[in-house]
Design an enzyme around this catalytic site. Structure first.
Site, short mmCIF file in Angstrom:
data_model
loop_
_atom_site.label_atom_id
_atom_site.label_comp_id
_atom_site.label_asym_id
_atom_site.label_seq_id
_atom_site.Cartn_x
_atom_site.Cartn_y
_atom_site.Cartn_z
N SER A 242 0.12 11.74 14.41
CA SER A 242 1.64 12.10 15.02
C SER A 242 2.77 11.14 14.54
CB SER A 242 1.62 12.10 16.54
OG SER A 242 0.66 13.00 16.94
N ASP B 276 1.54 1.01 -3.83
CA ASP B 276 2.10 -0.24 -4.95
C ASP B 276 2.15 0.34 -6.41
OD1 ASP B 276 2.04 -1.82 -2.83
OD2 ASP B 276 -0.07 -2.19 -3.15
N HIS C 10 -2.52 -5.78 -0.89
CA HIS C 10 -1.64 -4.65 -0.61
C HIS C 10 -0.33 -5.36 0.18
CE1 HIS C 10 0.30 -0.97 0.02
NE2 HIS C 10 0.02 -0.81 1.33
N GLY D 47 1.69 9.69 9.50
CA GLY D 47 0.63 10.67 9.61
C GLY D 47 1.18 12.06 9.63
N MET E 273 4.64 6.35 1.54
CA MET E 273 3.31 6.14 1.96
C MET E 273 2.56 7.25 2.06
SD MET E 273 1.12 3.46 2.33
CE MET E 273 -0.22 4.54 1.74
N ILE F 36 -5.24 3.00 5.45
CA ILE F 36 -3.82 2.88 5.25
C ILE F 36 -3.29 1.78 6.27
CG2 ILE F 36 -1.39 4.12 5.35
CD1 ILE F 36 -2.89 6.49 4.48
#
Length: 330
Positions: free
Chosen positions: A10, A151, A179, A14, A230, A118
Site C-alpha cells: 500500500s 542504482d 545500495h 508498493g 524504485m 527493497i
C-alpha cells in the site's frame, strides 16, 4: 502457476510496483500484504484486464501467512519513511524489525520462495534476512537478493545523457558494492557498448549515481523520496528472476547477495573481505546461478571508490547481523 507477493503493497513503492507486477504475463497470482489499505489496492488493480488474479491481505486473521503461503517470489518494499524528529537509528530499528518479522513468516510458509529485499537500508536488511533464514534452517543464498537495480537504472540514464545516447536501456553499466551513498560503485570503465566519460564530468557523474535519491527528495520538497523509479527497478529485477525461472538464458543483473552461497562468490569475498556484496549476477532456474567477478582491471579511480565502499559496507553488514541476533527490546 506462479505466485508473487508484494509485502508493503500500500506504500509509495508498493502500489506502483503492484501495478507493474499485475501487468506481467509471467504471474498467475498476485498477493498484496500491508498493515493498511491492501483490500482497496487489490480491488482497484483487479479491474485491470491482465491474467494475474489478485488479493489483498491485512494483519488480521494471520493475513501475512495467507498472503505468503506457497509464494514463488516475494518482493519486500515494506517500511516507513523517516519522519521529522526521527533519528536514523530509530528509523533503522523500525524498518529492520519490519523486515525481520516478514522474513520469519516467509521462512515458515514459503521457505523456497525467491526473496527480493527493497526495504532500506538494503546493506543491513539483507544480512538480517539471511540470519533469520539461517536460524529457521531454510537459508538458500541463491534465493535471497538485495535489489540494487535503481542504482543501475540511474547509471544507465545519466551516462546516456552525457554520451548523447537516445536509448539508455541499451547500455550495460555495472554498479557494484552496496545500495547507499559511497557504498555504490559505478564501473564506467566496463560500460558496454563502451562509452568514454570526460574527465571533467567523471566525479559529478559518480556523485549523481551515488546520491541520485537526494535529487528526488529535493524535487519533492521533502514530501517524498524515489518511489516510482524504485518501483520500476523492483519490477525490472523481479521480472528478470521470473524470466530466468521460465528458462530464459543470458539474464544478468547486479544484486546484493551472500557471496559464500553463490557460485563464484568466494573469489569476490576474498577480494573484498565481505560476506555480502553487489556484483553482476547471472540468473537462472535456481536464482543466483553465478556471481560475476568484475573487480579485475578496474581503473585507479574505481579502486579508490571500491575501498571507500568496502569500509562503509563492513559496518552496515555488521549492524544487520547484530540486529538479527539482538533486536532492541521494545
Amino acid at each position: 502457476m506462479v505466485k508473487a507477493v508484494v509485502a508493503g503493497a500500500s506504500g509509495g513503492i508498493g502500489q506502483p510496483l503492484s501495478l507493474l507486477l499485475k501487468l506481467s504475463p509471467l504471474i498467475d497470482e498476485l498477493a498484496l500484504y500491508d498493515v493498511v489499505n491492501t483490500p482497496g489496492v487489490a480491488a482497484d488493480l483487479s479491474h485491470i484486464s491482465s491474467n494475474a488474479k489478485i488479493a489483498g491481505y491485512l494483519p488480521a486473521n494471520d493475513g501475512a501467512k495467507a498472503a505468503f503461503k506457497d509464494a514463488d517470489i516475494i518482493v519486500i518494499p515494506a517500511g516507513i519513511p523517516r519522519k521529522p524528529g526521527m533519528s536514523r537509528d530509530d528509523l533503522f530499528n523500525i524498518n529492520a524489525g519490519i523486515v525481520k518479522g516478514l522474513i520469519e513468516i516467509a521462512a515458515e510458509v514459503a521457505p523456497k520462495a525467491f526473496i527480493l529485499v527493497i526495504s532500506n537500508p538494503v546493506n543491513s536488511t539483507v544480512p538480517i534476512a539471511a540470519e533469520v533464514l539461517k536460524a529457521k534452517g531454510v537459508f538458500n543464498a541463491q534465493r535471497l537478493f538485495g535489489v540494487t537495480t535503481l542504482d543501475i537504472v540511474r547509471a544507465e540514464t545519466f551516462v546516456a545523457e552525457i554520451a548523447g545516447k537516445s536509448k539508455p536501456q541499451e547500455l550495460t553499466v555495472p554498479v557494484i558494492g552496496g545500495h547507499s551513498g559511497e557504498t555504490i560503485v559505478p564501473l564506467f570503465s566496463k560500460i558496454t557498448p563502451a562509452v568514454t566519460i570526460p574527465d571533467d564530468k567523471y566525479d559529478a557523474l559518480v556523485n549523481r549515481v551515488q546520491f541520485g535519491g537526494d535529487e528526488v527528495v529535493k524535487a519533492k520538497d521533502g514530501l517524498g523520496s524515489a518511489t516510482l523509479s524504485m518501483a520500476y527497478a523492483g519490477y525490472r529485477f523481479a521480472e528478470k528472476i521470473l524470466r530466468a525461472l521460465n528458462g530464459e538464458k543470458g539474464l544478468v543483473e547486479p544484486s546484493f547477495v551472500y557471496l559464500s552461497g553463490v557460485p563464484g562468490g568466494d573469489e569476490i569475498k576474498k577480494a573484498t573481505g565481505l560476506d555480502f556484496f553487489s556484483v553482476p549476477i547471472e540468473l537462472g532456474p535456481n536464482g543466483a546461478e553465478r556471481a560475476i567477478n568484475v573487480l579485475g582491471d578496474i581503473t585507479e579511480k574505481e579502486k579508490v571508490l571500491l575501498k571507500a565502499a568496502v569500509e562503509g559496507l563492513k559496518g552496515n553488514i555488521e549492524k544487520g547481523v547484530t540486529f538479527a541476533h539482538n533486536p532492541p527490546q521494545k
